[in-house]
Design a protein around this motif. Structure first.
Motif, PDB file in Angstrom:
ATOM      1  N   ILE A  46      20.909-101.647  14.276  1.00 24.08           N
ATOM      2  CA  ILE A  46      21.827-101.544  13.135  1.00 24.08           C
ATOM      3  C   ILE A  46      21.610-100.191  12.476  1.00 24.08           C
ATOM      4  CG2 ILE A  46      22.427-102.490  10.872  1.00 24.08           C
ATOM      5  CD1 ILE A  46      21.418-105.213  11.889  1.00 24.08           C
ATOM      6  N   TYR A  47      22.701 -99.462  12.262  1.00 23.78           N
ATOM      7  CA  TYR A  47      22.610 -98.174  11.564  1.00 23.78           C
ATOM      8  C   TYR A  47      23.853 -98.008  10.695  1.00 23.78           C
ATOM      9  CZ  TYR A  47      21.302 -93.301  10.805  1.00 23.78           C
ATOM     10  OH  TYR A  47      20.919 -92.107  10.237  1.00 23.78           O
ATOM     11  N   PRO A  48      23.762 -98.392   9.438  1.00 22.43           N
ATOM     12  CA  PRO A  48      24.928 -98.350   8.547  1.00 22.43           C
ATOM     13  C   PRO A  48      25.551 -96.960   8.467  1.00 22.43           C
ATOM     14  CG  PRO A  48      23.116 -99.551   7.538  1.00 22.43           C
ATOM     15  CD  PRO A  48      22.565 -98.898   8.766  1.00 22.43           C
ATOM     16  N   GLY A  49      26.879 -96.952   8.341  1.00 23.62           N
ATOM     17  CA  GLY A  49      27.585 -95.701   8.120  1.00 23.62           C
ATOM     18  C   GLY A  49      28.009 -94.973   9.369  1.00 23.62           C
ATOM     19  N   ARG A  50      27.765 -95.580  10.537  1.00 24.53           N
ATOM     20  CA  ARG A  50      28.192 -94.963  11.791  1.00 24.53           C
ATOM     21  C   ARG A  50      29.221 -95.878  12.437  1.00 24.53           C
ATOM     22  NH1 ARG A  50      24.222 -92.985   8.697  1.00 24.53           N
ATOM     23  NH2 ARG A  50      23.627 -90.903   9.375  1.00 24.53           N
ATOM     24  N   LEU A  51      30.499 -95.549  12.276  1.00 21.09           N
ATOM     25  CA  LEU A  51      31.605 -96.389  12.743  1.00 21.09           C
ATOM     26  C   LEU A  51      31.331 -97.853  12.410  1.00 21.09           C
ATOM     27  CD1 LEU A  51      32.556 -94.759  16.171  1.00 21.09           C
ATOM     28  CD2 LEU A  51      33.753 -94.564  13.981  1.00 21.09           C
ATOM     29  N   GLU A  52      30.992 -98.071  11.139  1.00 20.46           N
ATOM     30  CA  GLU A  52      30.623 -99.406  10.659  1.00 20.46           C
ATOM     31  C   GLU A  52      31.830-100.093  10.026  1.00 20.46           C
ATOM     32  OE1 GLU A  52      27.726-101.483   7.266  1.00 20.46           O
ATOM     33  OE2 GLU A  52      27.884 -99.301   7.436  1.00 20.46           O
ATOM     34  N   THR A  53      32.130-101.303  10.477  1.00 21.71           N
ATOM     35  CA  THR A  53      33.209-102.088   9.880  1.00 21.71           C
ATOM     36  C   THR A  53      32.730-102.686   8.564  1.00 21.71           C
ATOM     37  OG1 THR A  53      34.141-102.623  12.037  1.00 21.71           O
ATOM     38  CG2 THR A  53      34.773-104.035  10.200  1.00 21.71           C
ATOM     39  N   VAL A  54      33.411-102.351   7.465  1.00 22.67           N
ATOM     40  CA  VAL A  54      33.003-102.828   6.142  1.00 22.67           C
ATOM     41  C   VAL A  54      33.997-103.841   5.569  1.00 22.67           C
ATOM     42  CG1 VAL A  54      31.586-100.844   5.525  1.00 22.67           C
ATOM     43  CG2 VAL A  54      34.053-100.755   5.119  1.00 22.67           C
ATOM     44  N   LEU A  55      35.245-103.786   6.022  1.00 20.48           N
ATOM     45  CA  LEU A  55      36.275-104.760   5.662  1.00 20.48           C
ATOM     46  C   LEU A  55      37.164-104.928   6.890  1.00 20.48           C
ATOM     47  CD1 LEU A  55      37.383-103.335   2.173  1.00 20.48           C
ATOM     48  CD2 LEU A  55      36.079-105.440   2.528  1.00 20.48           C
ATOM     49  N   ASP A  56      37.972-105.964   6.897  1.00 20.97           N
ATOM     50  CA  ASP A  56      38.891-106.148   8.007  1.00 20.97           C
ATOM     51  C   ASP A  56      39.817-104.935   8.128  1.00 20.97           C
ATOM     52  OD1 ASP A  56      40.284-107.370  10.105  1.00 20.97           O
ATOM     53  OD2 ASP A  56      41.733-108.282   8.730  1.00 20.97           O
ATOM     54  N   GLY A  57      39.723-104.225   9.237  1.00 21.14           N
ATOM     55  CA  GLY A  57      40.569-103.054   9.442  1.00 21.14           C
ATOM     56  C   GLY A  57      40.134-101.825   8.686  1.00 21.14           C
ATOM     57  N   VAL A  58      38.896-101.810   8.143  1.00 19.16           N
ATOM     58  CA  VAL A  58      38.381-100.659   7.399  1.00 19.16           C
ATOM     59  C   VAL A  58      37.002-100.298   7.941  1.00 19.16           C
ATOM     60  CG1 VAL A  58      37.733 -99.718   5.152  1.00 19.16           C
ATOM     61  CG2 VAL A  58      39.643-101.332   5.321  1.00 19.16           C
ATOM     62  N   ILE A  59      36.844 -99.051   8.333  1.00 21.22           N
ATOM     63  CA  ILE A  59      35.596 -98.562   8.937  1.00 21.22           C
ATOM     64  C   ILE A  59      35.104 -97.352   8.157  1.00 21.22           C
ATOM     65  CG2 ILE A  59      34.746 -97.291  10.981  1.00 21.22           C
ATOM     66  CD1 ILE A  59      36.343 -99.219  12.695  1.00 21.22           C
ATOM     67  N   ILE A  60      33.777 -97.233   8.018  1.00 22.79           N
ATOM     68  CA  ILE A  60      33.213 -96.014   7.436  1.00 22.79           C
ATOM     69  C   ILE A  60      32.441 -95.268   8.518  1.00 22.79           C
ATOM     70  CG2 ILE A  60      33.076 -96.930   5.093  1.00 22.79           C
ATOM     71  CD1 ILE A  60      30.072 -97.330   5.496  1.00 22.79           C
ATOM     72  N   ASP A  61      32.499 -93.932   8.430  1.00 19.07           N
ATOM     73  CA  ASP A  61      31.770 -93.112   9.389  1.00 19.07           C
ATOM     74  C   ASP A  61      31.352 -91.799   8.737  1.00 19.07           C
ATOM     75  OD1 ASP A  61      30.896 -92.686  12.235  1.00 19.07           O
ATOM     76  OD2 ASP A  61      32.139 -90.908  11.963  1.00 19.07           O
ATOM     77  N   GLY A  62      30.087 -91.475   8.870  1.00 20.56           N
ATOM     78  CA  GLY A  62      29.552 -90.272   8.243  1.00 20.56           C
ATOM     79  C   GLY A  62      29.757 -89.020   9.067  1.00 20.56           C
ATOM     80  N   ALA A  63      30.997 -88.691   9.380  1.00 21.82           N
ATOM     81  CA  ALA A  63      31.302 -87.450  10.100  1.00 21.82           C
ATOM     82  C   ALA A  63      31.285 -86.303   9.099  1.00 21.82           C
ATOM     83  CB  ALA A  63      32.651 -87.564  10.806  1.00 21.82           C
ATOM     84  N   HIS A  64      30.097 -85.764   8.822  1.00 24.26           N
ATOM     85  CA  HIS A  64      29.899 -84.871   7.690  1.00 24.26           C
ATOM     86  C   HIS A  64      29.878 -83.391   8.063  1.00 24.26           C
ATOM     87  CE1 HIS A  64      26.045 -85.702   9.479  1.00 24.26           C
ATOM     88  NE2 HIS A  64      25.536 -84.651   8.870  1.00 24.26           N
ATOM     89  N   ASN A  65      30.145 -83.062   9.319  1.00 21.38           N
ATOM     90  CA  ASN A  65      30.267 -81.659   9.724  1.00 21.38           C
ATOM     91  C   ASN A  65      31.221 -81.584  10.915  1.00 21.38           C
ATOM     92  OD1 ASN A  65      28.705 -82.394  12.041  1.00 21.38           O
ATOM     93  ND2 ASN A  65      26.817 -81.941  10.936  1.00 21.38           N
ATOM     94  N   MET A  66      31.539 -80.368  11.351  1.00 17.71           N
ATOM     95  CA  MET A  66      32.536 -80.225  12.409  1.00 17.71           C
ATOM     96  C   MET A  66      32.070 -80.845  13.719  1.00 17.71           C
ATOM     97  SD  MET A  66      35.490 -79.283  11.790  1.00 17.71           S
ATOM     98  CE  MET A  66      35.875 -79.246  13.533  1.00 17.71           C
ATOM     99  N   HIS A  67      30.799 -80.756  14.007  1.00 17.48           N
ATOM    100  CA  HIS A  67      30.272 -81.357  15.228  1.00 17.48           C
ATOM    101  C   HIS A  67      30.532 -82.858  15.218  1.00 17.48           C
ATOM    102  CE1 HIS A  67      27.343 -82.235  18.447  1.00 17.48           C
ATOM    103  NE2 HIS A  67      27.471 -80.965  18.770  1.00 17.48           N
ATOM    104  N   ALA A  68      30.300 -83.488  14.065  1.00 21.02           N
ATOM    105  CA  ALA A  68      30.506 -84.941  13.945  1.00 21.02           C
ATOM    106  C   ALA A  68      31.996 -85.284  13.917  1.00 21.02           C
ATOM    107  CB  ALA A  68      29.821 -85.455  12.681  1.00 21.02           C
ATOM    108  N   ILE A  69      32.817 -84.424  13.320  1.00 22.20           N
ATOM    109  CA  ILE A  69      34.271 -84.660  13.316  1.00 22.20           C
ATOM    110  C   ILE A  69      34.803 -84.654  14.747  1.00 22.20           C
ATOM    111  CG2 ILE A  69      36.486 -83.561  12.779  1.00 22.20           C
ATOM    112  CD1 ILE A  69      35.479 -85.071  10.410  1.00 22.20           C
TER     113      ILE A  69
END
Length: 410
Positions: free
Chosen positions: A284-307
């Motif tokens: 488990i690693y929160p914030g990496r393509l993590e589903t937080v609500l139905d149809g809602v995902i969070i992802d920490g793409a915080h630089n161009m490499h991650a984008i």
């Protein structure tokens, strides 16, 4: 001395964040004052532009699954400050953290009396983690580099295995303005008799090999051809003729998982592959393509490499969806460059604000702006259709704020 953890955290967070460095002698002297015993502890050191946190969590979960006592030091955090220091995959308790920070405060005071200088925020946290793990007599420590490698505060121990995930342009003021300079900085964690495992771009292989030969270290290069994606969802990869189901989504996770596999095999060849497989599927690693609500995902793409890694995932894991992005970032990032890169691959982009002293308004960028992140997300959810997906991305601090302060109230 502090009576509450909040007071202790406020103290450490108000110390200077990073100091200009030409050597690590400063923090090494402070470490020596603690007289810690690391004998019998295997030590894993992980750096890279992106993915180092995932490698740490994969490795930690596999080793815990195998019955080892594991200390893990990572940064930054999403919800709780305690996330930075873990024992057997559990955040350090408030009681233990308060005691530890009081002890580190005393160290800082003693160091100031002896040297006339104080320690920085990240130096203090690094020393706190090392002290905690040594006193807990862990079997293995998994330590994530803060910035770079060569002069990072974590680079003060003799590690048993070093890991470099990848190299992109990041923190150029501190690390250099070319890939070669940044690679050199990250290779600074690799020293005599070390073993390096890396998924770095083949363009940097010659530099990696030359460095390892120069310092007397061994190395293992993992390349794209060695890993196959069997399924995007569930995410199943094939590595070394074995299949593994990964709990973390995203094409880039195949590299992070393969690094964890080889780290475990190198340090603990006796660990059965079924345990490795189980650990990878339970990570488990929160914030990496993590589903937080139905149809809602969070992802920490915080630089161009991650984008760029997120864009690949949009065309693999999420290729059947219309993507609606909610984005915010800090002033030290490249928000316009990041948004322009995302634009051709998504249906809509909304930018927003969040309370952080380093946030600078995105209102003037050529994208829809809604200052209230709660209202922005509510609007996206309200208008979401069956094949729509909302991805909240940008700064890790932003997605952490959304997860803690916004998501629970929807």
């Amino acid at each position: 001395m502090f009576n509450t953890l909040n007071d202790a955290k406020n103290w450490v967070e108000t110390q200077v964040k990073f100091r200009p460095k030409v050597s690590l002698d400063h923090i090494k002297r402070a470490l020596a004052m603690l007289s810690l015993d690391f004998s019998g502890i295997n030590k894993i050191h992980v750096t890279g532009t992106n993915g180092k946190g995932s490698v740490c969590m994969y490795t930690t979960t596999v080793l815990v699954e195998a019955g080892l006592k594991v200390g893990t030091f990572t940064s930054p955090y999403l919800i709780s400050f305690n996330e930075r220091i873990k024992l057997n995959n559990q955040n350090i308790t408030d009681e233990a953290f308060l005691k530890l920070l009081n002890e580190i405060y005393e160290l800082n005071e003693n160091y100031k009396r002896e040297s006339g200088e104080t320690l920085s925020f990240f130096e203090l946290l690094t020393l706190a983690a090392l002290k905690y793990f040594a006193e807990e007599k862990v079997d293995v420590m998994v330590i994530e580099v803060g910035i770079g490698g060569l002069l990072d505060s974590t680079n003060i121990l003799d590690y048993d295995v070093s890991v470099i995930t990848n190299v992109g342009l990041e923190h150029t003021k501190q690390l250099g303005d070319t890939i070669e300079k940044i690679t050199y900085n990250k290779l600074g964690i690799v020293k005599k008799n070390h073993h390096l495992i890396t998924t770095i771009d083949p363009k940097q292989h010659a530099q990696v090999i030359a460095h390892c030969q120069n310092v007397g270290a061994t190395y293992q290069l993992i390349t794209d051809e060695m890993i196959k994606t069997i399924s995007d969802y569930p995410y199943i990869i094939e590595y070394d003729n074995k299949q593994y189901e990964l709990s973390l989504l995203g094409d880039y996770q195949k590299y992070n998982a393969s690094l964890a596999i080889e780290v475990v095999r190198y340090l603990y060849p006796e660990i059965d592959d079924t345990l490795i497989s189980r650990g990878l599927s339970k990570t488990i690693y929160p914030g990496r393509l993590e589903t937080v609500l139905d149809g809602v995902i969070i992802d920490g793409a915080h630089n161009m490499h991650a984008i760029n890694a997120l864009i690949i995932s949009l065309h693999s894991v999420f290729k059947m969806y219309n993507i609606h992005v909610l984005f915010s970032a800090l002033s030290d990032k490249e928000p316009l460059t990041m948004l322009d890169a995302l634009k051709p691959h998504v249906s809509t982009i909304t930018t927003t604000a969040f309370p952080d002293t380093r946030y600078v308004t995105l209102e003037k960028l050529p994208y829809n702006f809604e200052i209230d992140p709660l209202k922005a997300l509510k609007n996206l959810i309200k208008n979401k259709r069956e094949n729509d997906l909302v991805i909240i991305t940008g700064s890790l601090h932003f997605i952490g704020y959304m997860k803690k302060e916004i998501i629970p109230y929807l």
